[in-house]
Design an enzyme around this catalytic site. Structure first.
Site, PDB file in Angstrom:
ATOM      1  N   LYS A 159       8.470  -0.540  11.966  1.00 56.03           N
ATOM      2  CA  LYS A 159       9.064  -0.110  10.358  1.00 56.03           C
ATOM      3  C   LYS A 159      10.289   0.930  10.332  1.00 56.03           C
ATOM      4  O   LYS A 159      10.995   0.950   9.459  1.00 56.03           O
ATOM      5  CB  LYS A 159       7.905   0.439   9.614  1.00 56.03           C
ATOM      6  CG  LYS A 159       6.939  -0.461   9.166  1.00 56.03           C
ATOM      7  CD  LYS A 159       5.951   0.166   8.034  1.00 56.03           C
ATOM      8  CE  LYS A 159       4.818  -1.155   7.848  1.00 56.03           C
ATOM      9  NZ  LYS A 159       3.959  -0.539   6.540  1.00 56.03           N
ATOM     10  N   HIS A 178      -3.888 -33.295  19.156  1.00 56.38           N
ATOM     11  CA  HIS A 178      -2.659 -34.188  19.401  1.00 56.38           C
ATOM     12  C   HIS A 178      -1.513 -33.323  20.133  1.00 56.38           C
ATOM     13  O   HIS A 178      -0.287 -33.663  20.153  1.00 56.38           O
ATOM     14  CB  HIS A 178      -1.987 -35.000  18.307  1.00 56.38           C
ATOM     15  CG  HIS A 178      -2.997 -35.958  17.895  1.00 56.38           C
ATOM     16  ND1 HIS A 178      -3.451 -37.329  18.160  1.00 56.38           N
ATOM     17  CD2 HIS A 178      -4.122 -35.526  16.907  1.00 56.38           C
ATOM     18  CE1 HIS A 178      -4.355 -37.803  17.568  1.00 56.38           C
ATOM     19  NE2 HIS A 178      -4.807 -36.846  16.807  1.00 56.38           N
ATOM     20  N   GLU A 230      10.818  -4.689   3.849  1.00 54.90           N
ATOM     21  CA  GLU A 230      10.930  -6.010   3.325  1.00 54.90           C
ATOM     22  C   GLU A 230      10.368  -6.011   2.136  1.00 54.90           C
ATOM     23  O   GLU A 230      11.195  -6.917   1.509  1.00 54.90           O
ATOM     24  CB  GLU A 230      10.037  -6.598   4.294  1.00 54.90           C
ATOM     25  CG  GLU A 230      10.365  -6.932   5.789  1.00 54.90           C
ATOM     26  CD  GLU A 230       9.962  -5.801   6.919  1.00 54.90           C
ATOM     27  OE1 GLU A 230       9.655  -4.681   6.366  1.00 54.90           O
ATOM     28  OE2 GLU A 230       9.799  -6.148   8.082  1.00 54.90           O
ATOM     29  N   GLY A 249      -4.404  -2.381   5.425  1.00 58.36           N
ATOM     30  CA  GLY A 249      -3.954  -3.593   5.075  1.00 58.36           C
ATOM     31  C   GLY A 249      -4.540  -4.840   5.434  1.00 58.36           C
ATOM     32  O   GLY A 249      -4.601  -5.865   4.779  1.00 58.36           O
ATOM     33  N   ARG A 250      -4.919  -5.190   6.775  1.00 57.76           N
ATOM     34  CA  ARG A 250      -5.143  -6.472   7.122  1.00 57.76           C
ATOM     35  C   ARG A 250      -6.668  -6.465   6.787  1.00 57.76           C
ATOM     36  O   ARG A 250      -7.250  -7.749   7.094  1.00 57.76           O
ATOM     37  CB  ARG A 250      -5.297  -6.691   8.491  1.00 57.76           C
ATOM     38  CG  ARG A 250      -5.939  -5.319   9.513  1.00 57.76           C
ATOM     39  CD  ARG A 250      -5.357  -5.083  10.969  1.00 57.76           C
ATOM     40  NE  ARG A 250      -5.741  -4.185  11.734  1.00 57.76           N
ATOM     41  CZ  ARG A 250      -5.126  -2.961  11.649  1.00 57.76           C
ATOM     42  NH1 ARG A 250      -4.180  -2.700  10.922  1.00 57.76           N
ATOM     43  NH2 ARG A 250      -5.472  -1.848  12.435  1.00 57.76           N
ATOM     44  N   LYS A 302       0.763  -1.224  -0.059  1.00 57.71           N
ATOM     45  CA  LYS A 302      -0.055  -0.089  -0.022  1.00 57.71           C
ATOM     46  C   LYS A 302       0.817   1.306   0.005  1.00 57.71           C
ATOM     47  O   LYS A 302       0.892   2.313  -0.841  1.00 57.71           O
ATOM     48  CB  LYS A 302      -0.868  -0.190   1.151  1.00 57.71           C
ATOM     49  CG  LYS A 302      -1.856   0.963   1.427  1.00 57.71           C
ATOM     50  CD  LYS A 302      -2.660   0.781   2.644  1.00 57.71           C
ATOM     51  CE  LYS A 302      -3.515   2.063   3.033  1.00 57.71           C
ATOM     52  NZ  LYS A 302      -4.281   1.733   4.285  1.00 57.71           N
ATOM     53  N   GLU A 344      -3.810  -6.821  15.640  1.00 58.93           N
ATOM     54  CA  GLU A 344      -3.420  -5.575  15.225  1.00 58.93           C
ATOM     55  C   GLU A 344      -4.425  -4.676  15.359  1.00 58.93           C
ATOM     56  O   GLU A 344      -4.329  -3.415  15.700  1.00 58.93           O
ATOM     57  CB  GLU A 344      -2.984  -5.501  13.561  1.00 58.93           C
ATOM     58  CG  GLU A 344      -2.066  -4.330  13.290  1.00 58.93           C
ATOM     59  CD  GLU A 344      -1.467  -4.727  12.149  1.00 58.93           C
ATOM     60  OE1 GLU A 344      -1.089  -5.959  11.369  1.00 58.93           O
ATOM     61  OE2 GLU A 344      -1.350  -3.589  11.210  1.00 58.93           O
TER      62      GLU A 344
HETATM   63  C1  G6Q Z   1      -2.048  -3.860   8.201  1.00 57.76           C
HETATM   64  C2  G6Q Z   1      -0.758  -3.253   8.794  1.00 57.76           C
HETATM   65  C3  G6Q Z   1       0.532  -3.975   7.984  1.00 57.76           C
HETATM   66  C4  G6Q Z   1       0.746  -3.587   6.596  1.00 57.76           C
HETATM   67  C5  G6Q Z   1       2.289  -4.026   6.442  1.00 57.76           C
HETATM   68  C6  G6Q Z   1       2.485  -3.729   4.978  1.00 57.76           C
HETATM   69  O1  G6Q Z   1      -3.133  -3.636   8.416  1.00 57.76           O
HETATM   70  O2  G6Q Z   1      -0.809  -2.135   8.465  1.00 57.76           O
HETATM   71  O3  G6Q Z   1       0.447  -5.372   8.253  1.00 57.76           O
HETATM   72  O4  G6Q Z   1      -0.161  -4.383   5.614  1.00 57.76           O
HETATM   73  O5  G6Q Z   1       3.078  -3.622   6.959  1.00 57.76           O
HETATM   74  O6  G6Q Z   1       2.434  -2.550   4.644  1.00 57.76           O
HETATM   75  P1  G6Q Z   1       2.581  -1.974   3.146  1.00 57.76           P
HETATM   76  O7  G6Q Z   1       1.240  -2.629   2.199  1.00 57.76           O
HETATM   77  O8  G6Q Z   1       2.482  -0.509   3.010  1.00 57.76           O
HETATM   78  O9  G6Q Z   1       3.659  -2.372   2.482  1.00 57.76           O
END
Ligand code: G6Q
Length: 542
Positions: free
Chosen positions: A505, A385, A212, A268-269, A206, A354
C-alpha cells in the site's frame, strides 16, 4: 515458547513419514475394503471423504497430537471469546461474531459486538429492500438498478465471489458490478454500459485509505456528477460507504448517515458476511443473506464443538500440514465442480495465502517449517482440459479438494450427471492410477506404455453437498476459514495480520511523482528501476 518444529510430536511425524512415504493408496484400500466409508465425516451438512489421502490410522493419530500440543482447543475458545489473537495488530479475531445469532453475547472492550452486528444487519436489510423494491431513487428521480461495489482485496473478492456463487438466487433486474483495480480500464469496462442516473456505488474500505479504492471512488463521483449535475445531494443518492473509519468517509464527501460499519475485529479477507457484503444482500435479498449466515454459523459450531477426530476443518488442516510439511508439497488445488463457484478459488487464495503466508511465529521467532501452501485451481470440468495433466502425471505432488453438489439448480438435460461423473472419476483415477500391466492389457503399443501409465497415489479430499444454496456457501467458506485457523495455530503464526499487503500500500507512493513530473525527476533507485522508469516516461512523451 517451544516452536512446533522442535516438539517431539513433530519429530514423531517425520519419523512416521519415512515409514509410509511410499505406501500406495491402492494398498491402503486393498487392506481395508471399508476405508472409503470409514475415513469420512458426515456432519454439519457436509459429507467429507478423506479416505483418498496417504494416511493410516496412525498418521491421523499422530497428526491429532499436534492439536493437543499446540493447544488448538484453547485457541478456538480464545477466538470465539474475542481474545486478541491477532497479536501484531493487538486485535480480536471475531469474524464468527458476524454470524452469531442474536441474543448470544460476545463482549469486546465492554461492547456486545453481536448486538452491533444485528443492528447493522437490520440497517443493511432496510437499505437492500429499498433498492430491491426500486424505491431508492437517484438524483434525477430514476430508480437505482445498478449497484457497483468499489473495493479491493478483502473488500472485493468475497462479495464478488458470493455474487457469482449465488447468481441463481439474485434479482436479475439489478446489475451488480465490482470495480477493484486502479487500472482505469476496470472502471471503464464495468461502467461503460451503465446509466449513471440509475447507478449506485457502494464504496467498501475498512480503512478508507486504500489508494485503489479512493481513486476509483473519485472517478465514480465525477462520472455520476457529470451526468446528473448537483453536488452533495447527488452524492448522497448515488454513494454509500462501508468502513471502520467515519472521519475519512465524511472527508471524502459521503454522508456518514449513508455509512455501514466495519470493525477492527474483522479482517478484510474474513469480512464478506459483514456489511462488506452489502452488494450481495442487495442482489440476493436479506433472507438469503441470513440463510448464508446460518450456514456459516452451523460450521462455526461444528468447529467449536466437534471432537477433533470428527472435526472437518481440523482434519482438512491436519491433512494439509501432512503434505505441506512432510511430503514437501508446495501447492494445494481447490477444484469446485460448479460453474457458479468459478471465483471461489481466487477468494480462497487470499483467505489462505494472506493468512498463512508468514515466516515468523506469534512471538517473533523464525517459524522453521513450511507455512501456507500456494492455493490455486478453477471450476471443473474446465481445468481437466488444461492443468490436470500435471496433477495426474507431473512430477509434483498436488493435494486437491474436489467440491461437488448432488442437485443442479436448474435441470439442463443430463448435464448434472455428466458433470458429477467427472467429480467421481478424477479422484478415483488420481488415487489408483493405471499400472503398466493394465495399459499393456488395453493393447497399447509397447513404445507408449510408460507415457500412458499413471502412477496414482495422488491425494484428494471430496466434499459433497446436496445443493448449492446460500446456506451451503456459508458452510463451505467457514470450513476453509477454520482450516486456515487450524493450520496457522499449529504452525504458531499470526494468521490475521498482513504486513506484506500493507507494504504494497505504501511502496508505489514515492514513484507516483517521479512518473508524473514534467522535468527529469532525478531518480535514485537501482539501475534497473531507474531505466524502466525513464523508458516509461519516454514512451509517455515526458
Ligand atoms: C484483507 C487485507 C486486504 C484488504 C484490502 C482493502 O484481509 O487486509 O486485502 O482487505 O487491502 O483494504 P480496505 O478495506 O481498508 O480498503
Amino acid at each position: 515458547m517451544t516452536r512446533m518444529v522442535e516438539r517431539p510430536e513433530w519429530k514423531a511425524l517425520r519419523h512416521h513419514y519415512e515409514q509410509i512415504r511410499h505406501v500406495h493408496l491402492r494398498d491402503l484400500f486393498r487392506e481395508d475394503p471399508r476405508r472409503g466409508e470409514r475415513l469420512v465425516v458426515d456432519d454439519a451438512g457436509v459429507y467429507f471423504d478423506y479416505s483418498k489421502h496417504r494416511v493410516t490410522d496412525e498418521t491421523v493419530a499422530l497428526l491429532l497430537r499436534l492439536c493437543d500440543v499446540s493447544g488448538l482447543r484453547r485457541g478456538i475458545e480464545a477466538m470465539f471469546a474475542g481474545e486478541h489473537l491477532n497479536v501484531t495488530e493487538d486485535r480480536p479475531v471475531l469474524h464468527v461474531a458476524l454470524r452469531t445469532p442474536q441474543g448470544t453475547k460476545i463482549v469486546v472492550d465492554g461492547v456486545d459486538v453481536v448486538e452491533e452486528v444485528h443492528t447493522c444487519l437490520a440497517r443493511m436489510e432496510a437499505f437492500s429492500e429499498r433498492i430491491r423494491g426500486r424505491e431508492w431513487q437517484g438524483a434525477t428521480g430514476l430508480a437505482i438498478r445498478n449497484v457497483v461495489n468499489i473495493g479491493i482485496g478483502g473488500s472485493d473478492l468475497g462479495p464478488e465471489m458470493a455474487h457469482a456463487a449465488l447468481a441463481w438466487y439474485g434479482d436479475r433486474g439489478i446489475t451488480c458490478r465490482f470495480v477493484s483495480n486502479v487500472d482505469g480500464m476496470d472502471f471503464y469496462e464495468k461502467t461503460r454500459d451503465l446509466d449513471p442516473t440509475e447507478t449506485l456505488f457502494i464504496v467498501c474500505s475498512k480503512s478508507f485509505g486504500t489508494l485503489e479504492t479512493l481513486t476509483n471512488a473519485r472517478t465514480a463521483r465525477t462520472w455520476v456528477l457529470d451526468a446528473v449535475g448537483g453536488g452533495e445531494d447527488a452524492v448522497a443518492k448515488h454513494f454509500v460507504a462501508v468502513s471502520a473509519n467515519p472521519d475519512r468517509v465524511a472527508e471524502f464527501g459521503i454522508d456518514t448517515a449513508n455509512m455501514f460499519p466495519m470493525w477492527d475485529w474483522v479482517g478484510g479477507r474474513y469480512s464478506y458476511d459483514s456489511a462488506i457484503g452489502l452488494s450481495l444482500m442487495v442482489f440476493v435479498g436479506a433472507d438469503a443473506f441470513r440463510e448464508m449466515l446460518a450456514g456459516f454459523h452451523a460450521v462455526d459450531e461444528h468447529f467449536r464443538t466437534a471432537p477433533f477426530e470428527r472435526n472437518i476443518p481440523v482434519l482438512m488442516g491436519l491433512i494439509g500440514i501432512w503434505y505441506n510439511d512432510f511430503f514437501g508439497a508446495e501447492t494445494h488445488a481447490v477444484l469446485p465442480y460448479s460453474q457458479y463457484l468459478w471465483k471461489l478459488t481466487a477468494y480462497l487464495q487470499q483467505l489462505d495465502m494472506e493468512s498463512n503466508g508468514k515466516h515468523v511465529t506469534r512471538d517473533g521467532q523464525p517459524v522453521g517449517l513450511q507455512t501456507g501452501p500456494i492455493v490455486w485451481g478453477q471450476a471443473g470440468t474446465n481445468g481437466q482440459h488444461a492443468y490436470y495433466q500435471l496433477i495426474h502425471q507431473g512430477t509434483k505432488l498436488i493435494p486437491s479438494d474436489f467440491i461437488g453438489f448432488a442437485d443442479a439448480l436448474e435441470a439442463v438435460g443430463d448435464h448434472q450427471d455428466l458433470l458429477m461423473s467427472n467429480f467421481f472419476a478424477q479422484p478415483e483415477a488420481l488415487a489408483f492410477g493405471k499400472t503398466a500391466d493394465e495399459v499393456r492389457a488395453d493393447g497399447v503399443p509397447a513404445g507408449q506404455v510408460s507415457a500412458r501409465t499413471f502412477e496414482g497415489n495422488r491425494p484428494t479430499s471430496s466434499l459433497l453437498f446436496p445443493r448449492l444454496t446460500p446456506d451451503t456457501l456459508g458452510r463451505l467458506v467457514a470450513l476453509y476459514e477454520h482450516k486456515v485457523f487450524t493450520q496457522g495455530w499449529i504452525w504458531g503464526i499470526d494468521s490475521f495480520d498482513q504486513w506484506g499487503v500493507e507494504l504494497g500500500k505504501t511502496l508505489a507512493n514515492d514513484i507516483i511523482p517521479e512518473l508524473e513530473a514534467d522535468t527529469d525527476p532525478g531518480l535514485g533507485h537501482d539501475s534497473s528501476t531507474n531505466a524502466l522508469i525513464r523508458r516509461y516516461r519516454a514512451l509517455r512523451g515526458r
